[in-house]
Scaffold this motif. Sequence first.
Motif, PDB file in Angstrom:
ATOM      1  N   VAL A  12      40.508  25.424  31.833  1.00 29.94           N
ATOM      2  CA  VAL A  12      40.153  26.635  32.556  1.00 29.94           C
ATOM      3  C   VAL A  12      38.824  26.372  33.241  1.00 29.94           C
ATOM      4  N   ASP A  13      38.779  26.695  34.535  1.00 27.15           N
ATOM      5  CA  ASP A  13      37.571  26.488  35.323  1.00 27.15           C
ATOM      6  C   ASP A  13      37.281  27.771  36.087  1.00 27.15           C
ATOM      7  N   GLY A  14      36.487  28.644  35.478  1.00 29.25           N
ATOM      8  CA  GLY A  14      36.160  29.917  36.105  1.00 29.25           C
ATOM      9  C   GLY A  14      37.393  30.789  36.255  1.00 29.25           C
ATOM     10  N   GLU A  15      37.721  31.139  37.478  1.00 31.14           N
ATOM     11  CA  GLU A  15      38.867  32.007  37.783  1.00 31.14           C
ATOM     12  C   GLU A  15      40.161  31.228  37.956  1.00 31.14           C
ATOM     13  N   GLU A  16      40.120  29.908  37.808  1.00 33.46           N
ATOM     14  CA  GLU A  16      41.308  29.078  38.000  1.00 33.46           C
ATOM     15  C   GLU A  16      41.648  28.328  36.727  1.00 33.46           C
ATOM     16  N   PRO A  54      45.281  30.179  40.426  1.00 35.85           N
ATOM     17  CA  PRO A  54      44.437  31.308  39.992  1.00 35.85           C
ATOM     18  C   PRO A  54      44.881  31.787  38.611  1.00 35.85           C
ATOM     19  N   ASN A  55      43.907  32.212  37.800  1.00 39.40           N
ATOM     20  CA  ASN A  55      44.175  32.643  36.426  1.00 39.40           C
ATOM     21  C   ASN A  55      43.681  34.079  36.230  1.00 39.40           C
ATOM     22  N   PRO A  56      44.335  35.061  36.891  1.00 41.50           N
ATOM     23  CA  PRO A  56      43.827  36.435  36.823  1.00 41.50           C
ATOM     24  C   PRO A  56      43.931  37.054  35.434  1.00 41.50           C
ATOM     25  N   ASP A  57      44.877  36.612  34.615  1.00 48.58           N
ATOM     26  CA  ASP A  57      45.036  37.172  33.271  1.00 48.58           C
ATOM     27  C   ASP A  57      44.193  36.438  32.233  1.00 48.58           C
ATOM     28  N   ARG A  58      43.400  35.478  32.686  1.00 45.89           N
ATOM     29  CA  ARG A  58      42.488  34.715  31.834  1.00 45.89           C
ATOM     30  C   ARG A  58      43.190  34.082  30.629  1.00 45.89           C
ATOM     31  N   SER A 136      51.102  30.202  41.766  1.00 41.02           N
ATOM     32  CA  SER A 136      50.411  31.279  41.047  1.00 41.02           C
ATOM     33  C   SER A 136      51.006  31.397  39.658  1.00 41.02           C
TER      34      SER A 136
END
Length: 139
Positions: A12-16, A54-58, A136
């Motif tokens: 995981v790198d920030g929002e991605e 993108p990893n919006p759901d973390r 996505s």
Amino acid sequence: MMTSAWGTIAAVDGEEALVRMDDSGCGRCREPGGCGGNNIAKLLCGTPRTLRAPNPDRHVVGARVRVGVVAGSLRRSAYHAYAFPLLALLVGALAGSAFGGEAGAIGGAIAGLLVGWLGLRRAQSHNARDPRFQPSILP
């Protein structure tokens, strides 16, 4: 409509997130109408395929996720990667043959491959900037 495949969050790198895909294809290899690309990829690619999404759901590292792309984008990518360079090669060889015999056909084929490669690079550059063609993580 989306085409999807399963993968595992590798980092995981920030929002991605960096996702390691389970298969090299779209998951339709064994279905009727599937292209069998996964079988070829296993022969040619020894390392796991990873992609950034993108990893919006973390999601956390190790989570199983489904990654999707817009339907039609795989077909478009396959056309740019396979059909266009092959067509450019054949057209170049035929045009060269008409003007210069066998030597012209060889030169035309090489020129056609160059045109096909440049077209592929241009399509990759264009698709890399278009958010519709980015993978996505699906909910």
